[in-house]
Design a protein around this motif. Sequence first.
Motif, short mmCIF file in Angstrom:
data_model
loop_
_atom_site.label_atom_id
_atom_site.label_comp_id
_atom_site.label_asym_id
_atom_site.label_seq_id
_atom_site.Cartn_x
_atom_site.Cartn_y
_atom_site.Cartn_z
N TYR A 199 0.81 -1.22 0.00
CA TYR A 199 0.00 0.00 0.00
C TYR A 199 0.84 1.26 0.00
O TYR A 199 2.05 1.22 0.24
CB TYR A 199 -0.97 -0.04 1.18
N GLU A 200 0.17 2.41 -0.27
CA GLU A 200 0.89 3.68 -0.43
C GLU A 200 1.67 4.06 0.82
O GLU A 200 2.72 4.68 0.74
CB GLU A 200 -0.11 4.79 -0.77
N ASP A 201 1.16 3.67 1.98
CA ASP A 201 1.86 4.00 3.22
C ASP A 201 2.94 2.96 3.57
O ASP A 201 3.50 2.98 4.65
CB ASP A 201 0.86 4.13 4.38
N GLY A 202 3.22 2.06 2.63
CA GLY A 202 4.31 1.10 2.82
C GLY A 202 3.90 -0.18 3.52
O GLY A 202 4.71 -1.09 3.71
N PHE A 241 5.62 -5.32 -8.40
CA PHE A 241 6.43 -4.18 -8.86
C PHE A 241 5.55 -3.13 -9.53
O PHE A 241 5.72 -1.93 -9.33
CB PHE A 241 7.52 -4.63 -9.82
N TRP A 242 4.61 -3.61 -10.36
CA TRP A 242 3.68 -2.68 -11.02
C TRP A 242 2.87 -1.94 -9.97
O TRP A 242 2.69 -0.74 -10.02
CB TRP A 242 2.70 -3.45 -11.92
N GLN A 243 2.38 -2.71 -8.99
CA GLN A 243 1.48 -2.11 -8.03
C GLN A 243 2.17 -1.04 -7.19
O GLN A 243 1.61 0.01 -6.93
CB GLN A 243 0.91 -3.21 -7.12
N VAL A 244 3.41 -1.34 -6.80
CA VAL A 244 4.09 -0.40 -5.91
C VAL A 244 4.68 0.78 -6.68
O VAL A 244 5.02 1.80 -6.09
CB VAL A 244 5.16 -1.15 -5.07
N GLY A 245 4.76 0.64 -8.01
CA GLY A 245 5.18 1.78 -8.82
C GLY A 245 6.65 1.82 -9.20
O GLY A 245 7.20 2.88 -9.47
N CYS A 246 7.30 0.64 -9.26
CA CYS A 246 8.68 0.59 -9.76
C CYS A 246 8.67 0.90 -11.25
O CYS A 246 7.73 0.56 -11.96
CB CYS A 246 9.27 -0.82 -9.58
N GLU A 247 9.73 1.53 -11.73
CA GLU A 247 9.85 1.74 -13.16
C GLU A 247 10.11 0.40 -13.83
O GLU A 247 11.01 -0.33 -13.41
CB GLU A 247 11.03 2.67 -13.45
N MET A 248 9.32 0.08 -14.86
CA MET A 248 9.40 -1.24 -15.48
C MET A 248 9.92 -1.13 -16.91
O MET A 248 9.79 -0.09 -17.56
CB MET A 248 8.01 -1.91 -15.51
N GLU A 249 10.48 -2.22 -17.41
CA GLU A 249 11.00 -2.24 -18.78
C GLU A 249 10.64 -3.60 -19.38
O GLU A 249 10.78 -4.62 -18.70
CB GLU A 249 12.52 -2.07 -18.73
N TYR A 250 10.19 -3.59 -20.65
CA TYR A 250 9.95 -4.87 -21.32
C TYR A 250 11.26 -5.33 -21.94
O TYR A 250 11.82 -4.65 -22.81
CB TYR A 250 8.86 -4.74 -22.40
N VAL A 251 11.77 -6.46 -21.50
CA VAL A 251 13.04 -6.97 -22.02
C VAL A 251 12.83 -8.42 -22.47
O VAL A 251 12.68 -9.32 -21.66
CB VAL A 251 14.16 -6.93 -20.95
#
Lengths: 362, 167
Positions: free
Chosen positions: A90-93, A262-272
Motif C-alpha cells: 500500500y501507499e503507506d508502505g 512491482f507494477w502495483q508499488v510503482g517501480c519503473e518497469m521495462e519490457y526486455v
Amino acid sequence: MMHTDILVIGGGPSGLSAAIAAGKSGAEVLLVEGNQYFGGQLVKQTHMFFGSEKQYAATRGFDIGKKLVEEVEVYDNVKTLHSTTALGIYEDGIVTLEQKTESEDVYLKVRAKTIIIGTGALERSLPFTNNDLPGIYGAGAVQTLMNEYLVKPGKRVLMVGAGNIGLIISYQLLQAGVEVAGIIDASSEIGGYLVHASKIRRSGVPIFTGYTIVKAEGKDHLEKATIAQVDRHWKPIPGTEKEFKVDVLCISVGLTPSSALFWQVGCEMEYVRDLGGYVPKRNQYLQTTLKNIYVAGDSAGIEEASSAMVEGSIAGLSASHNLGFIYEDYQRDIQELLQELEGLRGGEKGEHIRNGYNMVGF
Amino acid sequence: MLKTTGVPNDQDLDGVFPPQERLGKGPVVVVECFETIPCNPCYTACHFGGIEAFKDITDLPTIDFEKCNGCTLCISNCPGLAIMVIDYQYHKDYVKMTIPYEFFPLPKEGEWVKGLDRRGEVVINVQVILVKNAKHQDKTPLISIAVPKAHFKKLRNIEVGDSNDQS
C-alpha cells in the motif's frame, strides 16, 4: 501489525538466499512464502545443478533447497511464514498478507523498512487447436505431479519445448518409466544445455527442431497430437505434418517474470525480451527505482536458479547495508558475489542474459 | 548437428577422445562437453589434477591425459552426465567402459544388456562387469560394461531388460 527491517516476499532460491544474507548482517527479517513449504521450484528439481561449488554445483536441486532452509533456521533474527501470500503493497508502505491456517484464512499486516521481492515466474502457454483437452499440461504441473505427488501424468508424452525445463522434465519422465515420444521446438536449435539434450537422445528420444504443435485431438482426453515444420515466419508448412499417438502433451515454452507487485508499488518497469517480459529497472545491487524495494531471482529476469541464489545474496546484503547494519566483510562479499554472477552469465548460453541486463540498469 | 539433434558427430568425438597412444596406457576419462556453460564440478572433483584449472567458469574442461588415471570419481559429479571412463587395456578384445546410469532397475553384475549408441539405437548386447552405487555418488550409479573394441567409440548408453542372452 508486525514490524520488521526487511520483508522478503517469496521463499524460493532467491528469497531464501536474501533472507540468509540479511540475517547474517543482523537485520530483523520476515520471509513469507505462499506455499506450504520453502524452496520454491528447487523442491521438484531432482537433477544435479551446474555452476560452481559456491552455488552448490553437482548437488541435486531438492538437496540445495533443504540446505538453504537449514541455513535460514540458524538465524534467530529471521522469522518465516509459510502458506502466506503477499496480497499488496500500500501507499503507506504497509504490506498485506493472507495466511492459510488449518481452521481459517488470517489477514495480516506488516510494515517493513525494505522489501525484497523474489516472486519467481509464471509459465507461458501456447495457442493451438484443442489446447484445453485433458492430458495437456504445463511443464510445472508435470513436475509437481511426478516429483511432489509421485503421480505419473500419463503413459506416453510429447514434449513441446527443448529448453532446459523441457529437456530436464523429459529425462525425469523417462526415469519415472513414462515413454517420451519426442521433443519438439519451433527454434532451429536446441535451447537448453546440450548435455541435457544428449543424455535424453541416447535414451532413444528424438528431438525435432523447427517444429511446432498444430493441433490436439481426442474425445474425452488427448489421444493424438499433430506437429508441423515451421517456415522463417514461424508459420506451419502444409504437408510437413507428423502425428503422435500420445495421452500427454507437456508444454514447456518458457517463463515470464512474476511482476504484479512491482507494477502495483510503482517501480519503473521495462519490457526486455531476453529476460522473459516486464522486469523492474534496478542497479547492480538489485535495488529498483524505489529505494526500499529490491528484486531478485526470476522476477528480475528468467535465469538459472544458481543466478537466483547469488542475486538473493546480493540483495540481502545490500538492503541490510543501506539500513545501516554493519557487516564487516560487506565489501569483500558483495564484490565476490558480483563476480560470481558475471561468471554465471558468461559463455554462449549467457549471451541473451547479458544483452537483457544492459537494458535494465540505471 | 549436435545443436539440432543432441547427437555429437565423429568430428565432435575425435576432439574429446584421448589419443590412441594414451588409451594403450590404461583407464582414462572421455568428457563429452561441447558447450561453454557455467559449470566446473569435474575440475573440483578431481584429486589428481587431471582436469586443468578453469580461468572462467564457462571454459570447456581441458584434460591432462597424463595426470588422469581413470579413477571414475568425476563421472557422478558431472551434472551433465557427460563423462565416461575407458579402459582399453581391460582385455585383448574388449574395453571396459564405465558410464553413469540413473534408471531403475539397475542391471546386475554379469547381466547382458543392450548397448546403445548416442541416438539410443541398439548396437550390440554387452555384459555388465561392475555396478557401483555408493553414497558419495549421490544417486548417480556407475555401470561398467565390456564392449567389443570394434564398437567402443559408438556405445554410450545401455538398456536393461530383455537381453539375457549373448546374441
